[in-house]
Write a protein that holds these residues in place. Sequence first.
Motif, short mmCIF file in Angstrom:
data_model
loop_
_atom_site.label_atom_id
_atom_site.label_comp_id
_atom_site.label_asym_id
_atom_site.label_seq_id
_atom_site.Cartn_x
_atom_site.Cartn_y
_atom_site.Cartn_z
N ALA A 7 4.19 9.94 -15.31
CA ALA A 7 3.51 11.01 -14.28
C ALA A 7 1.85 11.13 -14.52
CB ALA A 7 3.94 12.29 -14.38
N ALA A 8 1.61 11.01 -16.01
CA ALA A 8 0.38 10.92 -16.52
C ALA A 8 -0.51 10.00 -15.88
CB ALA A 8 0.21 11.32 -17.93
N ASP A 9 0.21 8.56 -16.45
CA ASP A 9 -0.38 7.14 -15.93
C ASP A 9 -0.74 6.85 -14.45
OD1 ASP A 9 -0.58 6.98 -18.83
OD2 ASP A 9 1.05 5.51 -18.73
N ARG A 10 0.06 7.36 -13.56
CA ARG A 10 0.01 7.21 -12.31
C ARG A 10 -1.29 7.54 -11.70
NH1 ARG A 10 -1.13 9.34 -7.98
NH2 ARG A 10 -0.75 7.75 -6.18
N TYR A 11 -2.02 6.97 -11.09
CA TYR A 11 -3.22 7.56 -10.20
C TYR A 11 -3.29 6.74 -8.83
CZ TYR A 11 -5.53 2.97 -11.49
OH TYR A 11 -5.87 1.58 -11.68
N SER A 12 -4.11 7.39 -7.94
CA SER A 12 -4.29 6.93 -6.78
C SER A 12 -5.20 5.72 -6.94
CB SER A 12 -4.90 7.82 -6.06
OG SER A 12 -4.25 9.03 -5.68
N VAL A 13 -4.40 4.34 -6.58
CA VAL A 13 -5.15 3.11 -6.73
C VAL A 13 -5.80 2.85 -5.07
CG1 VAL A 13 -5.06 0.62 -6.99
CG2 VAL A 13 -3.78 2.29 -8.25
N ARG A 14 -7.19 2.64 -5.30
CA ARG A 14 -7.74 2.41 -3.98
C ARG A 14 -8.61 1.04 -3.81
NH1 ARG A 14 -8.31 8.07 -5.31
NH2 ARG A 14 -8.14 9.05 -3.77
N LYS A 15 -8.10 0.17 -4.78
CA LYS A 15 -8.59 -1.24 -4.84
C LYS A 15 -7.44 -1.94 -5.35
CE LYS A 15 -12.94 -3.16 -6.12
NZ LYS A 15 -13.82 -3.25 -7.17
N PHE A 16 -7.14 -3.04 -4.33
CA PHE A 16 -5.84 -3.91 -4.35
C PHE A 16 -6.21 -5.29 -4.30
CE2 PHE A 16 -4.76 0.08 -2.27
CZ PHE A 16 -3.82 0.50 -2.91
N THR A 17 -5.35 -6.30 -4.98
CA THR A 17 -5.55 -7.81 -4.40
C THR A 17 -4.96 -7.78 -3.04
OG1 THR A 17 -3.15 -8.16 -5.17
CG2 THR A 17 -4.86 -8.09 -6.93
N ASN A 18 -5.12 -8.80 -2.40
CA ASN A 18 -4.72 -8.90 -0.89
C ASN A 18 -3.21 -9.72 -0.89
OD1 ASN A 18 -5.35 -11.73 -1.67
ND2 ASN A 18 -6.92 -12.03 -0.18
N THR A 19 -2.52 -9.48 -2.05
CA THR A 19 -1.17 -9.99 -2.01
C THR A 19 -0.13 -8.95 -1.23
OG1 THR A 19 -1.64 -11.66 -3.82
CG2 THR A 19 0.74 -11.33 -3.26
N HIS A 20 0.47 -9.45 -0.15
CA HIS A 20 1.57 -8.75 0.39
C HIS A 20 2.61 -8.50 -0.76
CE1 HIS A 20 -0.02 -8.27 4.55
NE2 HIS A 20 0.02 -9.52 4.33
N LEU A 21 3.22 -7.31 -0.84
CA LEU A 21 4.31 -6.97 -1.89
C LEU A 21 5.51 -7.83 -1.54
CD1 LEU A 21 4.31 -3.09 -2.34
CD2 LEU A 21 3.30 -4.97 -3.61
N GLU A 22 6.26 -8.17 -2.66
CA GLU A 22 7.41 -9.11 -2.45
C GLU A 22 8.60 -8.35 -2.01
OE1 GLU A 22 5.41 -8.49 -5.26
OE2 GLU A 22 4.76 -10.50 -5.63
N GLN A 23 9.46 -8.73 -1.31
CA GLN A 23 10.55 -8.09 -0.79
C GLN A 23 11.44 -7.18 -1.90
OE1 GLN A 23 10.95 -7.50 2.79
NE2 GLN A 23 12.25 -5.99 1.96
#
Length: 172
Positions: A7-23
Motif C-alpha cells: 500500500a505504501a509503495d503503490r503510486y499513481s503511475v502517469r508514464k508508461f511504456t507503449n506495450t499492451h499488457l499480456e493476457q
Amino acid sequence: MDFLKLAADRYSVRKFTNTHLEQEIIDKILKAGHLAPTGCNYQPQRILVMNSDEAVEKLKKCTKCHFNAPTAMLICYNKDECWTRKYDGKTCGVADACIVTTHMMLEATELGIGSTWVMHFDPAAMREEFAIPENIEPVALLVMGHPAPDATPMDLHSSFRPLEEVVCYDSF
C-alpha cells in the motif's frame, strides 16, 4: 509482499511504456477484482477491458487523463443487481465498484504494473464509444501498463495528515 508495504509503495503511475499488457497479467488483475467483496456477494461489477490500439483511441475521446496508457479497465456496476439498504434505498453499487477497483489496482502493483485511478472521464462519451447499456453505471477508470523507466510518484505521494486528524473514536 507485506500489505502495508504494498500500500505504501503503490503510486499513481502517469508514464508508461507503449506495450499492451499480456493476457496473463490482465487475467490476474481481473481475478483480484472477481475476489473482491460486494454487498451480499451480489457481484454487480462489470469490467470493460481496453487493451488494443483501437480501444485506447476510443478511450482518448472520453478523457484527457489517459496518460497514454496502453491498457485501461472501466469498472462499472449493474444497477439492476445491487444490494439496497432498506432504510433509505441507497444501493452499494458505487462502493462495490470501488472495492473491486482497489483490489485490481493493488494486484496490478503486486505484479509490477503501474496504474492510475481516473475519475475524470465523460460517462456519456464512454457509453457512446463502447456501447454501454443504461443499466450499467461507469464508476472508475484504471489506466495501466508497464511503468516507464522514469515514472515517479507525485511530490505529495508520501505526505499524510496525522492519524489523529482523520480518525475518531466513539463520536465526532
